[in-house]
Design a protein around this motif. Structure first.
Motif, mmCIF file in Angstrom:
data_model
loop_
_atom_site.group_PDB
_atom_site.id
_atom_site.type_symbol
_atom_site.label_atom_id
_atom_site.label_comp_id
_atom_site.label_asym_id
_atom_site.label_seq_id
_atom_site.Cartn_x
_atom_site.Cartn_y
_atom_site.Cartn_z
ATOM 1 N N LYS A 668 93.835 44.922 -2.279
ATOM 2 C CA LYS A 668 92.701 45.829 -2.650
ATOM 3 C C LYS A 668 91.584 44.968 -3.426
ATOM 4 N N THR A 669 90.240 45.095 -2.918
ATOM 5 C CA THR A 669 89.205 44.267 -3.512
ATOM 6 C C THR A 669 88.850 44.394 -4.929
ATOM 7 N N LYS A 670 88.047 44.163 -5.528
ATOM 8 C CA LYS A 670 87.666 44.407 -6.890
ATOM 9 C C LYS A 670 87.062 45.597 -7.137
ATOM 10 N N LYS A 671 86.492 46.159 -6.115
ATOM 11 C CA LYS A 671 85.883 47.411 -6.085
ATOM 12 C C LYS A 671 87.021 48.480 -6.033
ATOM 13 N N GLY A 672 88.263 48.204 -5.799
ATOM 14 C CA GLY A 672 89.393 49.163 -5.347
ATOM 15 C C GLY A 672 89.454 49.602 -4.039
ATOM 16 N N ILE A 673 88.918 49.048 -3.139
ATOM 17 C CA ILE A 673 89.022 49.392 -1.665
ATOM 18 C C ILE A 673 89.803 48.318 -0.916
ATOM 19 N N THR A 674 90.745 49.084 -0.134
ATOM 20 C CA THR A 674 91.482 48.114 0.521
ATOM 21 C C THR A 674 90.742 47.500 1.732
ATOM 22 N N VAL A 675 91.026 46.219 2.153
ATOM 23 C CA VAL A 675 90.391 45.267 3.141
ATOM 24 C C VAL A 675 90.623 45.898 4.278
ATOM 25 N N LYS A 676 91.701 46.198 4.640
ATOM 26 C CA LYS A 676 92.053 46.823 6.005
ATOM 27 C C LYS A 676 92.299 48.225 5.988
ATOM 28 N N GLY A 677 91.732 49.170 5.252
ATOM 29 C CA GLY A 677 91.696 50.527 4.857
ATOM 30 C C GLY A 677 93.337 50.917 4.430
ATOM 31 N N ILE A 678 93.670 52.020 4.566
ATOM 32 C CA ILE A 678 95.031 52.515 4.222
ATOM 33 C C ILE A 678 95.955 52.458 5.055
ATOM 34 N N ARG A 679 95.726 52.055 6.482
ATOM 35 C CA ARG A 679 96.713 51.888 7.379
ATOM 36 C C ARG A 679 97.278 50.505 7.454
ATOM 37 N N LEU A 680 98.689 50.392 7.854
ATOM 38 C CA LEU A 680 99.216 48.863 7.850
ATOM 39 C C LEU A 680 98.768 48.402 9.126
ATOM 40 N N LYS A 681 98.879 47.310 9.195
ATOM 41 C CA LYS A 681 98.215 46.498 10.633
ATOM 42 C C LYS A 681 99.440 46.739 11.687
ATOM 43 N N ARG A 682 99.006 47.051 12.744
ATOM 44 C CA ARG A 682 100.188 47.314 13.831
ATOM 45 C C ARG A 682 100.995 45.976 14.139
ATOM 46 N N GLN A 683 102.040 46.405 14.197
ATOM 47 C CA GLN A 683 103.097 45.290 14.520
ATOM 48 C C GLN A 683 103.486 45.013 15.868
ATOM 49 N N GLN A 684 103.060 43.923 16.531
ATOM 50 C CA GLN A 684 103.310 43.602 17.856
ATOM 51 C C GLN A 684 105.122 43.221 18.159
ATOM 52 N N GLN A 685 105.574 44.161 18.805
ATOM 53 C CA GLN A 685 106.939 43.978 19.173
ATOM 54 C C GLN A 685 107.341 43.006 20.482
ATOM 55 N N THR A 686 108.189 42.075 20.339
ATOM 56 C CA THR A 686 108.324 41.252 21.410
ATOM 57 C C THR A 686 108.895 42.132 22.870
ATOM 58 N N LEU A 687 108.449 42.071 23.908
ATOM 59 C CA LEU A 687 109.180 42.744 24.774
ATOM 60 C C LEU A 687 110.339 42.211 25.413
ATOM 61 N N LYS A 688 111.252 42.960 25.757
ATOM 62 C CA LYS A 688 112.668 42.327 26.428
ATOM 63 C C LYS A 688 112.942 43.252 27.502
ATOM 64 N N CYS A 689 113.233 42.578 28.687
ATOM 65 C CA CYS A 689 113.327 43.326 29.833
ATOM 66 C C CYS A 689 114.898 43.851 29.827
ATOM 67 N N ARG A 690 114.843 45.089 30.282
ATOM 68 C CA ARG A 690 116.104 45.800 30.471
ATOM 69 C C ARG A 690 116.979 45.422 31.742
ATOM 70 N N PHE A 691 116.404 44.519 32.769
ATOM 71 C CA PHE A 691 116.948 44.191 33.871
ATOM 72 C C PHE A 691 117.543 42.966 33.714
ATOM 73 N N CYS A 692 116.968 41.907 33.264
ATOM 74 C CA CYS A 692 117.518 40.479 32.867
ATOM 75 C C CYS A 692 117.680 40.092 31.726
ATOM 76 N N GLY A 693 117.295 40.865 30.549
ATOM 77 C CA GLY A 693 117.703 40.800 29.127
ATOM 78 C C GLY A 693 116.825 39.568 28.545
ATOM 79 N N GLU A 694 115.998 39.066 29.208
ATOM 80 C CA GLU A 694 115.012 38.002 28.738
ATOM 81 C C GLU A 694 113.609 38.470 28.243
ATOM 82 N N PRO A 695 113.342 37.909 26.887
ATOM 83 C CA PRO A 695 112.111 38.413 26.244
ATOM 84 C C PRO A 695 110.943 38.173 26.994
#
Length: 736
Positions: A668-695
Motif C-alpha cells: 500500500k502506498t502512503k495514500k492507501g492505494i495498492t501499487v498493483k491493485g487488489i488482485r495478486l500477480k498471476r503466478q507463472q506455472q512451470t509446464l510439465k509434459c505428460r508424455f515424457c515427464g520433462e519440464p
C-alpha cells in the motif's frame, strides 16, 4: 425554533453573526458541514440565496477564486517491512505519528473551529457592499423570504480541481467559471474551447468533432454572479493528452533545461561548501566524445551535520545500496544509511554516478571511509544486497569488515535457482532468525531433510553473512533486511524523477527538515530514559516473560529461566548477557532477562544499552544542515559548465513502483492505494509434459512425442506397403 436571536437589537456585530450561525447549525444538525454551508445558511435566512458564491469575496467590480491549498506532509521512512525506518508509533501514550513529525497538520473540523470561522466570516460578510449590506433582515420582525424562490446549487472552491457541473449551479464570478472549466479539461483530458467570453456570457464546448459537450453560463442578479443555464455533460470523444504535454512544458519552464541545470553544478557545489563548512562535496567530470567541453561524471555529498550525527551516537552498522534515477539522463544514486537510537534510518552520504560498478562503489566507499574516520575494518559492519560490483569493492576497501546480506534478497536468489514454495521460505527464515549456533545447526538439518540440494546450495553462503547465530555482538544490531536504504530510496522517489539540480535540492531540503523535525519532537515530547520504540520492545518482552518464563534465582545477578517449551537459559545481569544471545546482539533485555528483572522488581530501562537512550538520540540530531542561498546569490567559479552525461529521456513513462516478486503481497502506498491493485500477480506455472515427464513444455510441443508419432507413422506405412505387396504377389500367382 426561532431563526432570530431576540436578545439582539439592531445590527449585530460581524463576529457575532458567525458565532450565532455556528450555534444555529449545531442545533439543526449541520455540525460536521464546512464553512460554506454556514454562509449558504445565512443567505437562506436573509432571503438572498443565489446572490453570492461560497468561500469567495465578491464586491463591486471584483473577481476572485479561493484556491485553497492543502499542505502535503512528507511521510518519511514509513514504508518498511522491518521495524527500522518506521516511525508510525513514536509517541508515548498511544499517539501515532509518521516520521515527518509535522505537528498540527491534521485538519481540524471547520464546523467546530469557531475562532477561525469568525475571522474569515468577518472579512467576507462585512466587506461586500451589494449583497450583504442590509443586516436588518437578520433580526428584524419582517417575514422571511425563505422558500419564495428555487434553491440552486452553489459551486464550492473545494471542488476547484475536480469540478462537478449541473444545471442552475451558481458561481461567484466569471473567473471561477473559467477556472472550473479549465480544471475539467485537465481532469478529463479533453480539449475544451471557450467560444464566447464577455461581461454577460461564457460559452464553452468540446472541440472534438461529433462531441456534444457544452456549457453556457450567464450573469444573473448583480454583475458578478454567473449561473449555468445550459449544460450537456456527455463526452462522445476520447481523452487526449494535450494537458499531459502542457504539464511537461510547464515543468521545463519552471525547472529549466538539462543543459542549464548541469551547467549550474560547479557554482552549486561551491555554495554548498560555503554554507556547510566541514562537509564533503566531490564533483568530477569526464571528457566529452569529440563534441567539446566536459561531461558530468560523479558527485559525492556528505554533509557535516550527518557525519557528526552518525559519529555522535549511531551504532556502527551501515546499509549501502543503489537506486536508479528516473530523470532525463538516468544514472544511479548510491546511498549509505545508518540506524539512530530509536531504530530509525539515519542517512549518512549519497552519490550520483553513471551505474553500479566495482569502480563507482570503490570510489564511494573510499570517500565514506575517510569521512567517518574508519581506521579498522572491525569497527564497522555493512548490510547490502550482495550486488556483484559491491562485493568486489568491499574486498578492496574493507577486506576484513563484517558484511551482512539481506535475507530477502537471499530468498529471491534461492527462488531463481528452483527452491520455490512456502516450505523453503519458512526453513530459510528459521535458520536466519536462530540466535545460537546450536539452534542454527538444528535448522540446518531441517533444511537438508526438506531438500538436500538446498542444503548444498546454502553451503556456499557463509552463515555469518545471513544468520543471527553467527553475527557479531559489537554493533548492537540484529537486523536481517536492508530496509535502511530501501526506506530512504522510497522517500526520495519524487526527487529521483527530477533533473539533477532540482533532485539534489529536494534531497537536501528533505534531510534538513528531517533533522530539525526529529530534534524538536524529542525535546518537547519524549520523556524517560530510553526512546519510544525501545519502550515498546521492552513492554512486549515483559508480556512474553509473564506468560512463558519462570525465573529461578541463583544469586543477585545470576538467574536460570525455564520456559514452557522445555528450554532453559541463563541470565547474567551484571554482564547484560543471556545464553539465548538476543540481549547480547541487540542490547535490549530479552524475555528471559525481563523475567529475571521483574522478579527482582528492577526496571528494564536501566539495563538497556546506552545507544538507545534519549540523550544519545539528542546528540545524534543536535547537528544541522545549514540553508543555502538561491542561484542569484552564488559565487561564480567561472569554470567551464558541465554537459549532461548521456542523451535525454528514453521513450515511455519511467516506472515508479518497484517490481514485485511473484509471491509478494501488493504493497500500500502512503495514500492507501495498492501499487498493483487488489488482485495478486498471476503466478507463472512451470509446464510439465505428460508424455515424457520433462519440464519446460507441454504434450503438444513435446519433441519426443513428435518423434515417436513419426516413427509409428513410418512403421504403419511400411506395414501397409508390405500388405499391398503381398496381396499383389498373391494376385499374380493366381493368374499364373
Amino acid at each position: 425554533m426561532s431563526l432570530r436571536d431576540p436578545s439582539l437589537n439592531g445590527n449585530p456585530p460581524p463576529h457575532y453573526r458567525l458565532a450565532y450561525l455556528d450555534k444555529l447549525t449545531e442545533k439543526i444538525g449541520y455540525k460536521e458541514e464546512r464553512r460554506d454551508r454556514l454562509v449558504h445558511l445565512y443567505l437562506d435566512i436573509i432571503g438572498e440565496v443565489g446572490e453570492v458564491g461560497s468561500h469567495t469575496e465578491v464586491g463591486d467590480g471584483e473577481e476572485g477564486v479561493g484556491d485553497g491549498e492543502e499542505g502535503d506532509s512528507d511521510e518519511i521512512f514509513c514504508d518498511s517491512e522491518y521495524d527500522v525506518g518506521s516511525d508510525s508509533e513514536d509517541e508515548e501514550g498511544g499517539n501515532t505519528e509518521c516520521d515527518n513529525g509535522v505537528e498540527g497538520s491534521a485538519r481540524e473540523d471547520e464546523g467546530d473551529n469557531l475562532e477561525e470561522s469568525s475571522g474569515e466570516g468577518e472579512g467576507e460578510l462585512s466587506n461586500s457592499e451589494g449583497e450583504l449590506s442590509n443586516f436588518e433582515d437578520f433580526n428584524s420582525d419582517k417575514d422571511s423570504d425563505e422558500g419564495d424562490g428555487p434553491k440552486y446549487p452553489v459551486f464550492s472552491d473545494i471542488e476547484t480541481f475536480d469540478p462537478r457541473f449541473e444545471i442552475g449551479m451558481l458561481f461567484s464570478s466569471k473567473k471561477e467559471v473559467r477556472n472550473a472549466i479549465h480544471s475539467h479539461a485537465v481532469k478529463t483530458r479533453r480539449n475544451i474551447k471557450i467560444t464566447k467570453n464577455d461581461k454577460r456570457r461564457l460559452y464553452a464546448r468540446c472541440v472534438e468533432e461529433g462531441c456534444d459537450w457544452k456549457l453556457h453560463a450567464l450573469v444573473i442578479g448583480d454583475k458578478s454572479t454567473f449561473q449555468i443555464r445550459d449544460y450537456n455533460d456527455k463526452h462522445d470523444c476520447g481523452a487526449n493528452y494535450h494537458a499531459y504535454r502542457a504539464k511537461w512544458n510547464a515543468l521545463k519552464k519552471i525547472e529549466g533545461l538539462s543543459m542549464d541545470q548541469y551547467g549550474m553544478l560547479w557554482d552549486y557545489v561551491e555554495e554548498l561548501r560555503r554554507s556547510n563548512p566541514g562537509s564533503t562535496f566531490i564533483l568530477s567530470r569526464v571528457a566529452s566524445d569529440g563534441s567539446g567541453g566536459s561531461k558530468f561524471g560523479k558527485l559525492y555529498v556528505c554533509f557535516e551535520g550527518l557525519k557528526m550525527g552518525f559519529l555522535a551516537g549511531c551504532r556502527k552498522i551501515i546499509g549501502v545500496d543503489g537506486c536508479h534515477l528516473k530523470g532525463p539522463h538516468g544514472g544511479v544514486m548510491l546511498t549509505a544509511v545508518g540506524i539512530d537510537p530509536n531504530n530509525d534510518s539515519f542517512p549518512i552520504a549519497y552519490a550520483v554516478v553513471g551505474g553500479e560498478t566495482r569502480e563507482t562503489w570503490e570510489w564511494f566507499l573510499t570517500l565514506l571511509r575517510n569521512d567517518l574516520n574508519i581506521h579498522r575494518d572491525s569497527d564497522c559492519t555493512f548490510m547490502s544486497d550482495k550486488q556483484k560490483g559491491l562485493i568486489l569493492a568491499f574486498e578492496t576497501v574493507f577486506p576484513t569488515a563484517e558484511n551482512r546480506f539481506c535475507v530477502r534478497h537471499l530468498h529471491a536468489n534461492m527462488k531463481r535457482v528452483g527452491f520455490k514454495g512456502l516450505s523453503y521460505k519458512k526453513v530459510l527464515w528459521k535458520a536466519a532468525r536462530a540466535t545460537t549456533v546450536t539452534e542454527f545447526e538444528a535448522r540446518r538439518k531441517e533444511i537438508c531433510k526438506l531438500d538436500i540440494k538446498m542444503g548444498e546450495w546454502l553451503n556456499d553462503k557463509p552463515p555469518h553473512q545471513w544468520s543471527k547465530s553467527h553475527f557479531s555482538t559489537l554493533p548492537r544490531c540484529d537486523i536481517l533486511l536492508n530496509n535502511l536504504c530501501e526506506s530512504f530510496n522510497s522517500n526520495i522517489l519524487e526527487a529521483r524523477e527530477k533533473q539533477i539540480y532540482t533532485m539534489l535540492e529536494m534531497v537536501r531540503e528533505f534531510l534538513m527538515v528531517r533533522l530539525q523535525t526529529k530534534r524538536d519532537r524529542a525535546r518537547r515530547r519524549w520523556k524517560g530514559k530510553v526512546c519510544p520504540k525501545i519502550k515498546k520492545i521492552l513492554a512486549r518482552n515483559l508480556d512474553k516473560a509473564s506468560s512463558d518464563c519462570i525465573p529461578i534465582k541463583a544469586s543477585d545477578i545470576h538467574f536460570e529461566i525455564s520456559c514452557f517449551d522445555g528450554s532453559r537459559c541463563t541470565v547474567d545481569l551484571e554482564k547484560h548477557s543471556c545464553s539465548c544471545r538476543k540481549w547480547d546482539l541487540s542490547g535490549i533485555p530479552c524475555k528471559h532477562a525481563m523475567s529475571a528483572l521483574s522478579s527482582q522488581m528492577l526496571d528494564g530501562e536501566d539495563f538497556v544499552d546506552c545507544c538507545y537512550h534519549v540523550q544519545t538520540y539528542l546528540r545524534v540530531y543536535d547537528p544541522c544542515i545549514y540553508p543555502v542561498n538561491g542561484p542569484e546569490k552564488w559565487n561564480k567559479t567561472n569554470i567551464e559548465p558541465l554537459l549532461p552525461p548521456n542523451p535525454g529521456r528514453q521513450v515511455g513513462r519511467p516506472a515508479r513502483a518497484r517490481r514485485l516478486e511473484v509471491d509478494e503481497r501488493p504493497r500500500k502506498t502512503k495514500k492507501g492505494i495498492t501499487v498493483k491493485g487488489i488482485r495478486l500477480k498471476r503466478q507463472q506455472q512451470t509446464l510439465k509434459c505428460r508424455f515424457c515427464g520433462e519440464p519446460g513444455h507441454n504434450k503438444k510441443g513435446c519433441q519426443m512425442r513428435k518423434d515417436a508419432e513419426a516413427l509409428i507413422r513410418n512403421e504403419e506405412m511400411e506395414d501397409t506397403e508390405n500388405t499391398q505387396n503381398q496381396s499383389q504377389s498373391q494376385t499374380e500367382t493366381s493368374f499364373k
